[in-house]
Design an enzyme around this catalytic site. Structure first.
Site, PDB file in Angstrom:
ATOM      1  N   HIS A  73       0.533  -1.431  -0.159  1.00 12.50           N
ATOM      2  CA  HIS A  73       0.374  -0.342   0.091  1.00 12.50           C
ATOM      3  C   HIS A  73       1.099   1.185  -0.089  1.00 12.50           C
ATOM      4  CE1 HIS A  73      -4.167  -1.744   0.799  1.00 12.50           C
ATOM      5  NE2 HIS A  73      -3.134  -2.835   0.360  1.00 12.50           N
ATOM      6  N   ASP A  74       2.455   1.172   1.103  1.00 11.08           N
ATOM      7  CA  ASP A  74       2.817   2.218   0.717  1.00 11.08           C
ATOM      8  C   ASP A  74       3.381   2.115  -1.076  1.00 11.08           C
ATOM      9  OD1 ASP A  74       4.576   4.604   1.427  1.00 11.08           O
ATOM     10  OD2 ASP A  74       6.408   3.270   1.719  1.00 11.08           O
ATOM     11  N   GLY A  86       6.054   6.795  -4.870  1.00 12.69           N
ATOM     12  CA  GLY A  86       5.832   4.635  -4.664  1.00 12.69           C
ATOM     13  C   GLY A  86       6.387   4.038  -3.193  1.00 12.69           C
ATOM     14  N   SER A  90       5.213   6.888   2.765  1.00 11.55           N
ATOM     15  CA  SER A  90       3.994   8.062   2.686  1.00 11.55           C
ATOM     16  C   SER A  90       2.763   7.898   2.984  1.00 11.55           C
ATOM     17  CB  SER A  90       3.713   9.041   1.334  1.00 11.55           C
ATOM     18  OG  SER A  90       2.786   8.026   0.406  1.00 11.55           O
ATOM     19  N   HIS A 199      -1.646 -12.825  -0.589  1.00 11.54           N
ATOM     20  CA  HIS A 199      -2.631 -13.812   0.182  1.00 11.54           C
ATOM     21  C   HIS A 199      -2.448 -15.040   0.378  1.00 11.54           C
ATOM     22  CE1 HIS A 199      -5.080  -9.851  -1.514  1.00 11.54           C
ATOM     23  NE2 HIS A 199      -4.080  -8.808  -0.772  1.00 11.54           N
ATOM     24  N   ASP A 205      -9.213  -8.475   8.159  1.00 12.79           N
ATOM     25  CA  ASP A 205     -10.232  -7.694   9.049  1.00 12.79           C
ATOM     26  C   ASP A 205     -11.637  -7.089   9.086  1.00 12.79           C
ATOM     27  OD1 ASP A 205      -8.462  -8.876  10.441  1.00 12.79           O
ATOM     28  OD2 ASP A 205      -7.003  -7.442  11.299  1.00 12.79           O
ATOM     29  N   ASP A 217      -6.811 -17.766   2.665  1.00  9.97           N
ATOM     30  CA  ASP A 217      -6.644 -19.596   2.572  1.00  9.97           C
ATOM     31  C   ASP A 217      -6.559 -20.684   3.636  1.00  9.97           C
ATOM     32  OD1 ASP A 217      -4.285 -19.556   3.377  1.00  9.97           O
ATOM     33  OD2 ASP A 217      -2.948 -20.182   1.772  1.00  9.97           O
ATOM     34  N   THR A 219      -4.102 -22.094   5.025  1.00 12.25           N
ATOM     35  CA  THR A 219      -2.870 -21.894   6.077  1.00 12.25           C
ATOM     36  C   THR A 219      -2.304 -20.914   6.099  1.00 12.25           C
ATOM     37  OG1 THR A 219      -1.965 -22.928   4.220  1.00 12.25           O
ATOM     38  CG2 THR A 219      -1.960 -24.373   5.536  1.00 12.25           C
ATOM     39  N   ASP A 224       2.335 -20.736   0.944  1.00 17.18           N
ATOM     40  CA  ASP A 224       2.553 -21.659   0.011  1.00 17.18           C
ATOM     41  C   ASP A 224       1.092 -21.392  -0.809  1.00 17.18           C
ATOM     42  OD1 ASP A 224       0.086 -21.420   1.496  1.00 17.18           O
ATOM     43  OD2 ASP A 224      -0.277 -23.607   2.618  1.00 17.18           O
TER      44      ASP A 224
HETATM   45  C1  HEM Z   1      -5.681  -6.664  -6.700  1.00 19.74           C
HETATM   46  C2  HEM Z   1      -4.391  -6.153  -5.800  1.00 19.74           C
HETATM   47  C3  HEM Z   1      -4.947  -6.259  -4.151  1.00 19.74           C
HETATM   48  C4  HEM Z   1      -5.819  -6.233  -4.314  1.00 19.74           C
HETATM   49  C5  HEM Z   1      -7.699  -5.640  -4.511  1.00 19.74           C
HETATM   50  C6  HEM Z   1      -6.022  -6.605  -2.026  1.00 19.74           C
HETATM   51  C7  HEM Z   1      -6.827  -6.332  -1.371  1.00 19.74           C
HETATM   52  C8  HEM Z   1      -7.032  -6.635  -0.331  1.00 19.74           C
HETATM   53  C9  HEM Z   1      -7.683  -6.513   1.128  1.00 19.74           C
HETATM   54  C10 HEM Z   1      -9.260  -5.970   0.978  1.00 19.74           C
HETATM   55  C11 HEM Z   1      -7.494  -6.998   1.911  1.00 19.74           C
HETATM   56  C12 HEM Z   1      -8.413  -7.182   3.329  1.00 19.74           C
HETATM   57  C13 HEM Z   1      -7.585  -6.426   4.038  1.00 19.74           C
HETATM   58  C14 HEM Z   1      -8.619  -6.172   5.952  1.00 19.74           C
HETATM   59  O1  HEM Z   1      -9.637  -6.745   5.514  1.00 19.74           O
HETATM   60  O2  HEM Z   1      -7.765  -5.786   6.125  1.00 19.74           O
HETATM   61  C15 HEM Z   1      -6.035  -7.639   1.560  1.00 19.74           C
HETATM   62  C16 HEM Z   1      -5.174  -8.140   2.446  1.00 19.74           C
HETATM   63  C17 HEM Z   1      -4.296  -8.493   2.177  1.00 19.74           C
HETATM   64  N1  HEM Z   1      -3.058  -7.985   1.351  1.00 19.74           N
HETATM   65 FE1  HEM Z   1      -4.203  -7.629  -0.275  1.00 19.74          FE
HETATM   66  N2  HEM Z   1      -4.763  -7.015  -2.449  1.00 19.74           N
HETATM   67  C18 HEM Z   1      -4.288  -6.853  -3.594  1.00 19.74           C
HETATM   68  C19 HEM Z   1      -2.671  -6.939  -3.048  1.00 19.74           C
HETATM   69  C20 HEM Z   1      -1.846  -7.267  -2.717  1.00 19.74           C
HETATM   70  C21 HEM Z   1      -0.385  -7.221  -2.768  1.00 19.74           C
HETATM   71  C22 HEM Z   1       0.241  -7.003  -3.829  1.00 19.74           C
HETATM   72  C23 HEM Z   1       0.361  -7.529  -0.969  1.00 19.74           C
HETATM   73  C24 HEM Z   1       1.378  -7.332  -0.773  1.00 19.74           C
HETATM   74  C25 HEM Z   1       3.060  -7.616  -0.857  1.00 19.74           C
HETATM   75  C26 HEM Z   1      -1.202  -7.294  -0.527  1.00 19.74           C
HETATM   76  C27 HEM Z   1      -1.019  -8.038   1.112  1.00 19.74           C
HETATM   77  C28 HEM Z   1      -1.870  -8.285   1.761  1.00 19.74           C
HETATM   78  C29 HEM Z   1      -1.581  -9.074   2.990  1.00 19.74           C
HETATM   79  C30 HEM Z   1      -0.008  -9.296   3.384  1.00 19.74           C
HETATM   80  C31 HEM Z   1      -2.955  -9.264   3.400  1.00 19.74           C
HETATM   81  C32 HEM Z   1      -2.975  -9.140   5.188  1.00 19.74           C
HETATM   82  C33 HEM Z   1      -2.998  -8.295   5.749  1.00 19.74           C
HETATM   83  C34 HEM Z   1      -3.699  -8.846   7.585  1.00 19.74           C
HETATM   84  O3  HEM Z   1      -4.005  -9.884   7.325  1.00 19.74           O
HETATM   85  O4  HEM Z   1      -3.711  -8.213   8.404  1.00 19.74           O
HETATM   86  N3  HEM Z   1      -2.348  -7.279  -0.660  1.00 19.74           N
HETATM   87  N4  HEM Z   1      -5.882  -6.975   0.892  1.00 19.74           N
END
Ligand code: HEM
Ligand SMILES: *[C@@H]1O[C@H](CO)[C@@H](O)[C@H](O)[C@H]1NC(C)=O
Length: 368
Positions: A73-74, A86, A90, A199, A205, A217, A219, A224
């Site tokens: 997100h950063d 980028g 920020s 993911h 949350d 998923d 796990t 994985d």
């Molecule tokens: C199409 C691109 C993406 C979309 C639409 C997306 C969307 C989301 C959403 C909606 C959540 C749940 C947030 C919440 O309710 O707490 C999430 C969680 C997460 N996303 Fe993505 N994401 C994308 C790409 C990425 C990328 C590229 C990364 C890292 C390189 C990433 C890492 C994560 C992680 C680690 C979580 C879990 C956060 C937690 O458990 O606290 N995501 N994402």
């Protein structure tokens, strides 16, 4: 022939150790404890230790997941047309602006948690560096995740990211592909690896009202390829905020599926790339690692940064087995989408269907 043989003999007789030592000799850091090849990296050792022990608490849990999400997100806050810095930190410094972006829903919790550490170490490193360091360290907490390089020296962020640069879970595949394309992700494989791979160690949350820590998923504390299977199962999709709310995933009890992941697994632009990572741990970890490194350098000139990868501990090897189908399901439950190759054949887990437990929250008291 004679000449090259003579050269080899000469090379062998040279003190090879000292040649290597030029590149790898470790010197004692001023702390008298750690050693480093590049003494400019010495100041990071206490930061690394603090992050590992006190922020990540040495596990691939909620804080590690949050740190990885923050990397994205950063970093994604840059565009050839709209500007932005980028991977510049920020999102921390200009949190009052960036937290108002709808796609940053839930980032407030992560920042609340990581913020005190970031501020505490602000004399040692910039917020941009800190976020990327924490992200690289989060990966070496997750078994199966790659150890990625870490570069130091990002300047202080100059301004908030422009709005609308972070993809949302109800975006179309075309718009996701376009957004990633703008920042140099040109193949479906590299997009899918970075989204699906992350993911694999993640949950939501703020997607299903009233429910926290819903894994994506089966796990969420292991990096994985199960996510590439679970999302390909026939089942409900879940859009989240602004979309249809109220149901969680039906194929894999206890999990939730983002519409964006669901569509990446099915859209003809990305479905074969998605499928290619199912049960292909090595390819997934490799492509994901390259992708996160690329994210970490967005808006940065790598030549001006210092390679401090040496402060990142070793990765935790993957010890799990092949990806599997949840109990009771068969290959017929896979919603085959790629038109040119079959989904890898997987075994079914034995036993009755059980619900995947929620991810324990790092901050149980302040979720809203
Ligand atoms: C199409 C691109 C993406 C979309 C639409 C997306 C969307 C989301 C959403 C909606 C959540 C749940 C947030 C919440 O309710 O707490 C999430 C969680 C997460 N996303 Fe993505 N994401 C994308 C790409 C990425 C990328 C590229 C990364 C890292 C390189 C990433 C890492 C994560 C992680 C680690 C979580 C879990 C956060 C937690 O458990 O606290 N995501 N994402
Ligand atoms: C969030 O923004 C406020 C106000 O601009 C600032 O004082 C605070 O340090 C920021 N938090 C982080 C973690 O940078």
């Amino acid at each position: 022939m004679v000449f090259s043989a003579a050269l080899s003999a000469l090379a062998l007789s040279l003190p090879l150790l000292s040649v290597n030592a030029l590149r790898t000799r470790r010197a004692l850091c001023p702390d008298g404890v750690n050693t480093a090849i590049n003494l400019a990296c010495c100041s990071l050792f206490p930061v690394v230790q603090d992050i590992q022990e006190n922020f990540l608490t040495n596990e691939c849990g909620d804080s590690a997941h949050g740190a990885l999400r923050l990397v994205f997100h950063d970093a994604i806050g840059i565009s050839p047309t709209a500007g932005g810095g980028g991977a510049d930190g920020s999102i921390a410094t200009f949190n009052e602006t960036e937290l108002t972006f709808p796609a940053n829903l839930g980032i407030d919790d992560i920042l609340d948690e990581i913020g005190p550490f970031l501020l505490k170490h602000s004399n040692t490193m910039s917020p941009g560096d800190f976020i990327q360091l924490a992200g690289a360290l989060s990966l070496v907490q997750c078994p199966g995740a790659p150890r990625i390089p870490f570069f130091m020296g990002r300047a202080q962020p100059k301004a908030a990211s422009p709005p609308n640069l972070v993809p949302q879970p109800f975006d179309s595949v075309a718009s996701i592909v376009q957004r990633f394309g703008e920042v140099g992700f040109t193949t479906p494989e590299e997009i899918v690896a970075v989204v699906g791979g992350s993911h694999s160690v993640a949950g939501a949350d703020d997607v299903v009202p009233g429910l926290q820590g819903l894994p994506f998923d089966q796990t969420p504390s292991v990096f994985d390829t199960q996510i590439f299977v679970d999302v390909q199962l026939r089942g409900t999709i879940f859009t989240g905020q602004g979309g249809n709310q109220g149901e969680t995933e039906t194929s894999v009890l206890g999990t939730v599926r983002l519409q964006s992941d669901h569509l990446l697994a099915r859209d003809s632009q990305t479905n074969c790339a998605w499928q290619s990572f199912a049960n292909n741990q090595a390819a997934m970890a490799e492509a994901f690692g390259q992708g996160v490194l690329k994210l970490s350098l967005l808006g940065q000139n790598q030549d001006e940064l210092t390679d401090c990868s040496e402060v990142i501990p070793a990765a935790i090897p993957f010890t799990g087995g092949p990806a599997t189908l949840p109990p009771g399901l068969t290959m017929n439950d896979i919603e085959q989408a790629c038109a040119t190759a079959a989904f890898p054949s997987l075994a079914t887990q034995p036993g009755p269907a059980t619900s995947v437990p929620a991810i324990p929250q790092a901050d149980d008291d302040d979720d809203s």
